[in-house]
Design a protein around this motif. Structure first.
Motif, short mmCIF file in Angstrom:
data_model
loop_
_atom_site.label_atom_id
_atom_site.label_comp_id
_atom_site.label_asym_id
_atom_site.label_seq_id
_atom_site.Cartn_x
_atom_site.Cartn_y
_atom_site.Cartn_z
N CYS A 177 0.80 -1.10 0.27
CA CYS A 177 -0.05 0.08 -0.12
C CYS A 177 0.74 1.47 0.03
N ALA A 180 2.91 1.76 -3.76
CA ALA A 180 1.46 1.81 -4.45
C ALA A 180 1.69 3.78 -3.96
N ALA A 185 -0.15 6.91 -5.99
CA ALA A 185 -1.42 6.35 -5.79
C ALA A 185 -3.07 6.61 -4.78
N TRP A 264 -6.75 4.01 -0.71
CA TRP A 264 -7.95 4.28 -1.49
C TRP A 264 -9.18 5.64 -0.83
N ASP A 279 -9.81 -5.80 -2.40
CA ASP A 279 -10.12 -4.86 -3.25
C ASP A 279 -8.54 -3.78 -3.41
N ILE A 280 -8.53 -2.94 -1.84
CA ILE A 280 -7.23 -2.77 -1.66
C ILE A 280 -6.49 -3.18 -2.22
N LYS A 282 -5.88 -6.05 -4.13
CA LYS A 282 -5.33 -6.08 -5.13
C LYS A 282 -5.02 -4.58 -6.14
N LYS A 283 -5.71 -3.72 -5.58
CA LYS A 283 -5.08 -2.25 -6.18
C LYS A 283 -3.38 -2.15 -5.98
#
Length: 452
Positions: A177, A180, A185, A264, A279-280, A282-283
């Protein structure tokens, strides 16, 4: 060599469990119950309800739980016996209030393995759709129950491995995280105050409600005290384990929520709030990271299931030994493994039925009712037992800390949903009816209560 404590050091009980658990085992047991990956269960709805300030709610919840963890440790030092909340309140304040505190926590402990059966089966079914949900429920139930019947020593060894794996996955998730975010991101910056304070959306009511919801992730540190009769040195180790496991998991929860929020920022756009962290993930790291995270969640159901079922069975053992529950059934130990086998099987049966019939959201909320009610009773027990009964007038240790724990838990408790409070009080009424019938209108006093 450390003194090997026996129950008879403080109670008129014979030693019935083997003392095999070290401080490390107890800490890992508490972490296993809470699970390092617990935010995955509530992140989507909790992040949305707090307008993206879940990190602040987790911080508040952690501080509230730390006060209560201290109180649990104090009472475990005074009464190192199975039964935890029930035993402490019974002996420190009043035997009947002790029953109700145990009855409330019984609901909490019953629901822990139930919810992990549900979550584990759901995600296992998502990974292997060919195997139906109900089959996964039975598989998970069989594994957890078998390990607990064989004994706490095997469960402790299993937890060591599983907790290590979950901890590694959580750290990898956080690193991905942050990586990214550092590459542009989400918020595009690793340092932000928004996960703790967003002036445009801040509301005290929202944050407190979020903290009440976040307490779900902390339920479990108290389970350590149910192992007082299996700890090598309960007076020294139980309180340390309760506080340290609560603190370690609290930091992991806060950092996970912080990292996820940065990656996110708009918490209203999750494809599925129930699977927000997937989902986070995966991102952050693609399908491989999402799959790894899913596996970790399934593993978490095993650790929480093992500890939840074990704690509930020992709480019932303590109440059965005091004859507030039928003694012949609830104190029966396996002839070979020396574990409360009937209690474990009863817990397994309840969890299977509940997992097949109830929704996850309802179960999660109800857990908070029993947990916070029990925490309030234990905080109050410290004040009554140490400050008034023993007259140890240490203002900060024996009055201020437990009083703050009680007040914070009470405040969070009354901010639970109306449905949760209604069902919770119905459960207490059922307990009152059972107690009235079993004591013939409170005229027949269980032997352990005499002289209290």
């Amino acid at each position: 060599m450390d003194k090997q404590f026996t129950v008879s050091d403080t109670q008129n009980y014979s030693q019935q469990f083997k003392r095999v658990l070290s401080l490390k085992d107890l800490i890992i047991y508490g972490i296993a119950f809470m699970t390092p990956i617990a935010p995955a269960y509530i992140y989507g709805s909790a992040a949305e309800s707090t307008k993206g300030m879940l990190s602040l709610s987790y911080l508040i919840a952690m501080l509230a739980m730390m006060f209560s963890a201290y109180s649990y440790g104090k009472m475990a030092a005074a009464f190192p016996v199975a039964g935890s909340t029930y035993s402490y309140t019974q002996r420190a304040i009043n035997p009947y209030l002790g029953f109700f505190s145990g009855w409330a926590m019984f609901m909490d402990y019953v629901l822990v393995p139930l919810i992990v059966f549900m979550v584990g089966a759901s995600y296992a079914n998502a990974l292997v759709p060919a195997v139906p949900y109900w089959v996964w429920v039975l598989i998970i139930a069989a594994v957890i129950t078998a390990v607990n019947i064989v004994g706490i020593e095997l469960a402790a060894k299993a937890n060591n491995v599983l907790v290590l794996f979950m901890g590694i996955v959580v750290l990898v998730f956080i690193v991905f995280c942050f990586k990214a975010v550092s590459q542009g991101a989400g918020e595009g910056t690793l340092i932000s105050i928004k996960p703790f304070f967003d002036s445009e959306n801040f509301s005290t009511t929202l944050i407190i409600s979020g903290a009440a919801m976040a307490c779900f992730s902390f339920l479990g540190f108290d389970s350590i005290t149910t192992l007082s009769e299996e700890a090598l040195d309960p007076r020294r180790d139980i309180w340390k384990a309760a506080i340290l496991s609560c603190f370690i998991c609290g930091i992991l929860f806060i950092v996970q929520a912080y990292a996820a929020q940065l990656l996110w920022p708009d918490v209203t756009t999750f494809p599925s709030s129930d699977a927000a962290l997937f989902d986070i993930a995966k991102k952050a790291g693609g399908p491989a990271m999402a799959t790894l995270y899913t596996v970790a969640v399934v593993i978490s159901t095993l650790t929480a299931g093992l500890t939840g079922q074990s704690s509930a069975s020992r709480l019932m053992f303590g109440m059965g030994r005091d004859q507030v529950l039928p003694k012949s059934f609830f104190t029966h130990l396996h002839p070979k493994f020396n574990t409360p086998v009937y209690n474990i099987m009863l817990m397994c049966s309840i969890s299977i039925v509940g997992a097949l019939l109830l929704p996850v959201s309802t179960v999660a909320e109800l857990m908070n009712f029993g947990g916070l009610a029990g925490f309030m009773c234990v905080n109050l027990s410290v004040i009554v037992y140490y400050f008034f009964t023993k007259k140890e007038k240490k203002i900060f240790r024996n009055l201020v800390i437990p009083a703050l724990g009680f007040i914070i838990c009470f405040y969070l408790w009354i901010h639970l949903s109306h449905l949760t409070l209604k069902v919770g009080f119905i459960w207490l009424i059922v307990g009152a009816v059972y107690l009235a019938l079993s004591t013939r209108g409170f005229k027949k006093v269980p032997p352990v209560f005499k002289g209290m």
